[in-house]
Design a protein around this motif. Sequence first.
Motif, PDB file in Angstrom:
ATOM      1  N   GLY A 149       0.835  -1.203   0.000  1.00  0.00           N
ATOM      2  CA  GLY A 149       0.000   0.000   0.000  1.00  0.00           C
ATOM      3  C   GLY A 149       0.869   1.252   0.000  1.00  0.00           C
ATOM      4  O   GLY A 149       2.078   1.191  -0.208  1.00  0.00           O
ATOM      5  N   VAL A 150       0.240   2.383   0.263  1.00  0.00           N
ATOM      6  CA  VAL A 150       0.995   3.644   0.297  1.00  0.00           C
ATOM      7  C   VAL A 150       1.304   3.978   1.764  1.00  0.00           C
ATOM      8  O   VAL A 150       0.429   4.366   2.524  1.00  0.00           O
ATOM      9  N   ASP A 151       2.564   3.718   2.147  1.00  0.00           N
ATOM     10  CA  ASP A 151       3.036   4.098   3.492  1.00  0.00           C
ATOM     11  C   ASP A 151       2.210   3.457   4.599  1.00  0.00           C
ATOM     12  O   ASP A 151       2.008   4.055   5.660  1.00  0.00           O
ATOM     13  N   ASP A 152       1.716   2.244   4.379  1.00  0.00           N
ATOM     14  CA  ASP A 152       0.797   1.660   5.386  1.00  0.00           C
ATOM     15  C   ASP A 152       1.256   0.291   5.883  1.00  0.00           C
ATOM     16  O   ASP A 152       0.470  -0.480   6.420  1.00  0.00           O
ATOM     17  N   GLY A 153       2.524  -0.037   5.735  1.00  0.00           N
ATOM     18  CA  GLY A 153       2.985  -1.360   6.166  1.00  0.00           C
ATOM     19  C   GLY A 153       3.292  -1.404   7.657  1.00  0.00           C
ATOM     20  O   GLY A 153       3.193  -0.370   8.349  1.00  0.00           O
ATOM     21  N   PRO A 154       3.664  -2.586   8.160  1.00  0.00           N
ATOM     22  CA  PRO A 154       3.953  -2.740   9.594  1.00  0.00           C
ATOM     23  C   PRO A 154       5.050  -1.782  10.070  1.00  0.00           C
ATOM     24  O   PRO A 154       6.115  -1.706   9.475  1.00  0.00           O
ATOM     25  N   VAL A 155       4.773  -1.078  11.149  1.00  0.00           N
ATOM     26  CA  VAL A 155       5.685  -0.035  11.631  1.00  0.00           C
ATOM     27  C   VAL A 155       6.844  -0.674  12.410  1.00  0.00           C
ATOM     28  O   VAL A 155       6.634  -1.515  13.290  1.00  0.00           O
ATOM     29  N   VAL A 156       8.069  -0.270  12.082  1.00  0.00           N
ATOM     30  CA  VAL A 156       9.245  -0.747  12.823  1.00  0.00           C
ATOM     31  C   VAL A 156       9.596   0.241  13.930  1.00  0.00           C
ATOM     32  O   VAL A 156       9.834  -0.131  15.073  1.00  0.00           O
ATOM     33  N   ALA A 157       9.612   1.535  13.572  1.00  0.00           N
ATOM     34  CA  ALA A 157       9.986   2.561  14.562  1.00  0.00           C
ATOM     35  C   ALA A 157       9.460   3.914  14.108  1.00  0.00           C
ATOM     36  O   ALA A 157       9.200   4.118  12.918  1.00  0.00           O
ATOM     37  N   GLN A 158       9.300   4.812  15.088  1.00  0.00           N
ATOM     38  CA  GLN A 158       8.859   6.172  14.773  1.00  0.00           C
ATOM     39  C   GLN A 158       9.616   7.153  15.664  1.00  0.00           C
ATOM     40  O   GLN A 158      10.127   6.777  16.724  1.00  0.00           O
ATOM     41  N   ALA A 159       9.709   8.405  15.206  1.00  0.00           N
ATOM     42  CA  ALA A 159      10.304   9.457  16.035  1.00  0.00           C
ATOM     43  C   ALA A 159       9.414  10.689  15.916  1.00  0.00           C
ATOM     44  O   ALA A 159       8.932  11.004  14.821  1.00  0.00           O
ATOM     45  N   ALA A 160       9.179  11.353  17.041  1.00  0.00           N
ATOM     46  CA  ALA A 160       8.323  12.544  17.071  1.00  0.00           C
ATOM     47  C   ALA A 160       9.177  13.781  16.824  1.00  0.00           C
ATOM     48  O   ALA A 160      10.325  13.870  17.276  1.00  0.00           O
ATOM     49  N   VAL A 161       8.588  14.718  16.076  1.00  0.00           N
ATOM     50  CA  VAL A 161       9.286  15.970  15.758  1.00  0.00           C
ATOM     51  C   VAL A 161       8.304  17.123  15.971  1.00  0.00           C
ATOM     52  O   VAL A 161       7.185  17.070  15.449  1.00  0.00           O
ATOM     53  N   PRO A 162       8.680  18.156  16.743  1.00  0.00           N
ATOM     54  CA  PRO A 162       7.741  19.262  16.977  1.00  0.00           C
ATOM     55  C   PRO A 162       7.593  20.148  15.739  1.00  0.00           C
ATOM     56  O   PRO A 162       8.538  20.299  14.952  1.00  0.00           O
ATOM     57  N   VAL A 163       6.413  20.690  15.570  1.00  0.00           N
ATOM     58  CA  VAL A 163       6.198  21.741  14.561  1.00  0.00           C
ATOM     59  C   VAL A 163       6.416  23.069  15.290  1.00  0.00           C
ATOM     60  O   VAL A 163       5.835  23.292  16.355  1.00  0.00           O
ATOM     61  N   GLU A 164       7.328  23.892  14.748  1.00  0.00           N
ATOM     62  CA  GLU A 164       7.647  25.154  15.423  1.00  0.00           C
ATOM     63  C   GLU A 164       6.828  26.296  14.827  1.00  0.00           C
ATOM     64  O   GLU A 164       6.512  26.276  13.636  1.00  0.00           O
ATOM     65  N   GLU A 174      13.091  19.636   6.922  1.00  0.00           N
ATOM     66  CA  GLU A 174      14.497  19.487   7.312  1.00  0.00           C
ATOM     67  C   GLU A 174      14.610  18.976   8.745  1.00  0.00           C
ATOM     68  O   GLU A 174      15.430  18.102   9.048  1.00  0.00           O
ATOM     69  N   ARG A 175      13.768  19.517   9.651  1.00  0.00           N
ATOM     70  CA  ARG A 175      13.806  19.042  11.040  1.00  0.00           C
ATOM     71  C   ARG A 175      13.408  17.561  11.098  1.00  0.00           C
ATOM     72  O   ARG A 175      14.005  16.764  11.816  1.00  0.00           O
ATOM     73  N   ILE A 176      12.406  17.194  10.294  1.00  0.00           N
ATOM     74  CA  ILE A 176      11.980  15.778  10.259  1.00  0.00           C
ATOM     75  C   ILE A 176      13.120  14.909   9.727  1.00  0.00           C
ATOM     76  O   ILE A 176      13.426  13.850  10.268  1.00  0.00           O
ATOM     77  N   LYS A 177      13.783  15.394   8.660  1.00  0.00           N
ATOM     78  CA  LYS A 177      14.829  14.565   8.043  1.00  0.00           C
ATOM     79  C   LYS A 177      15.999  14.329   8.992  1.00  0.00           C
ATOM     80  O   LYS A 177      16.627  13.283   8.943  1.00  0.00           O
ATOM     81  N   THR A 178      16.265  15.284   9.881  1.00  0.00           N
ATOM     82  CA  THR A 178      17.338  15.082  10.866  1.00  0.00           C
ATOM     83  C   THR A 178      16.987  13.886  11.753  1.00  0.00           C
ATOM     84  O   THR A 178      17.813  12.990  11.968  1.00  0.00           O
ATOM     85  N   ALA A 179      15.742  13.834  12.211  1.00  0.00           N
ATOM     86  CA  ALA A 179      15.298  12.706  13.050  1.00  0.00           C
ATOM     87  C   ALA A 179      15.210  11.418  12.223  1.00  0.00           C
ATOM     88  O   ALA A 179      15.559  10.330  12.682  1.00  0.00           O
ATOM     89  N   GLU A 180      14.785  11.570  10.979  1.00  0.00           N
ATOM     90  CA  GLU A 180      14.570  10.413  10.096  1.00  0.00           C
ATOM     91  C   GLU A 180      15.885   9.691   9.799  1.00  0.00           C
ATOM     92  O   GLU A 180      15.952   8.463   9.809  1.00  0.00           O
ATOM     93  N   ARG A 181      16.937  10.452   9.579  1.00  0.00           N
ATOM     94  CA  ARG A 181      18.239   9.839   9.268  1.00  0.00           C
ATOM     95  C   ARG A 181      18.734   9.030  10.459  1.00  0.00           C
ATOM     96  O   ARG A 181      19.161   7.887  10.308  1.00  0.00           O
ATOM     97  N   ALA A 182      18.587   9.579  11.658  1.00  0.00           N
ATOM     98  CA  ALA A 182      19.031   8.861  12.862  1.00  0.00           C
ATOM     99  C   ALA A 182      18.183   7.613  13.075  1.00  0.00           C
ATOM    100  O   ALA A 182      18.692   6.528  13.381  1.00  0.00           O
ATOM    101  N   LEU A 183      16.880   7.747  12.832  1.00  0.00           N
ATOM    102  CA  LEU A 183      15.968   6.607  13.027  1.00  0.00           C
ATOM    103  C   LEU A 183      16.307   5.494  12.042  1.00  0.00           C
ATOM    104  O   LEU A 183      16.391   4.324  12.401  1.00  0.00           O
ATOM    105  N   LEU A 184      16.558   5.881  10.795  1.00  0.00           N
ATOM    106  CA  LEU A 184      16.822   4.870   9.759  1.00  0.00           C
ATOM    107  C   LEU A 184      18.114   4.120  10.061  1.00  0.00           C
ATOM    108  O   LEU A 184      18.159   2.885   9.976  1.00  0.00           O
ATOM    109  N   VAL A 185      19.169   4.846  10.454  1.00  0.00           N
ATOM    110  CA  VAL A 185      20.444   4.186  10.774  1.00  0.00           C
ATOM    111  C   VAL A 185      20.244   3.227  11.943  1.00  0.00           C
ATOM    112  O   VAL A 185      20.701   2.079  11.903  1.00  0.00           O
ATOM    113  N   ASP A 186      19.494   3.655  12.948  1.00  0.00           N
ATOM    114  CA  ASP A 186      19.259   2.778  14.115  1.00  0.00           C
ATOM    115  C   ASP A 186      18.498   1.515  13.691  1.00  0.00           C
ATOM    116  O   ASP A 186      18.887   0.390  14.028  1.00  0.00           O
TER     117      ASP A 186
END
Length: 206
Positions: A149-164, A174-186
């Motif tokens: 599907g579109v972005d609807d598969g089993p979730v492995v991990a998530q990270a929260a990012v505030p909207v400023e 850009e703020r999301i991508k900073t968290a996303e890169r760390a999450l993906l590597v982990d």
Amino acid sequence: ARIVVLVSGSGTNLQALIDAENAEKARSSAPAFGATVVAVGADRTDIQGLDRAEQAGIPTFALRVKDFATRAEWDRALRDKVAEYEPDLVVSAGFMKLLGADFLAAFDGRVINTHPALSPSFPGMHGPADALAYGVKVTGCTVFFVAGGVDDGPVVAQAAVPVEPGDDVESLHERIKTAERALLVDVVGRLARQGWTIDNRKVTFQ
Ligand code: GRF
């Protein structure tokens, strides 16, 4: 573990994986990453993601949908090209095409994707823009197993990012991508080192 990364753009998620692998090589004391990028594929040419792979000495390939008679033929060609590298895990990181049934059948349960929103909120191509428009105070990113599907598969991990206050789509993404890169590597490191099972949408590291 052997990973093939699929990209469509700047490839900063790919770069984070390359950097994690190099950090492991550079410092024997570094925690083992456990994954090696064996190839990078794209659905288009002349993107920075392919340049990053070439600079790292990683084999690349680009398969454009318009070069194939049908979408299904493109999907099968992508499947066959990725299969040449015998990946343990396929990482779709900023890859802007939906992977089809033939591709997913070949790599069943071994394809992960990153999405710059907290699934199931804001699926699709404009996650950060949709979150901003909705007016949420917290968004984030999701790493999940691609299930067709579109972005609807089993979730492995998530990270929260505030909207400023004062965020626009670019500053928020850009703020999301900073968290996303760390999450993906982990996540990639843990999947590579520990293995996993998926049961009724629940992902468990072994
Ligand atoms: C990432 O946020 C990804 O989740 C989204 O587009 C961005 C791609 O960034 N689909 P990059 O190509 O890895 O820099």
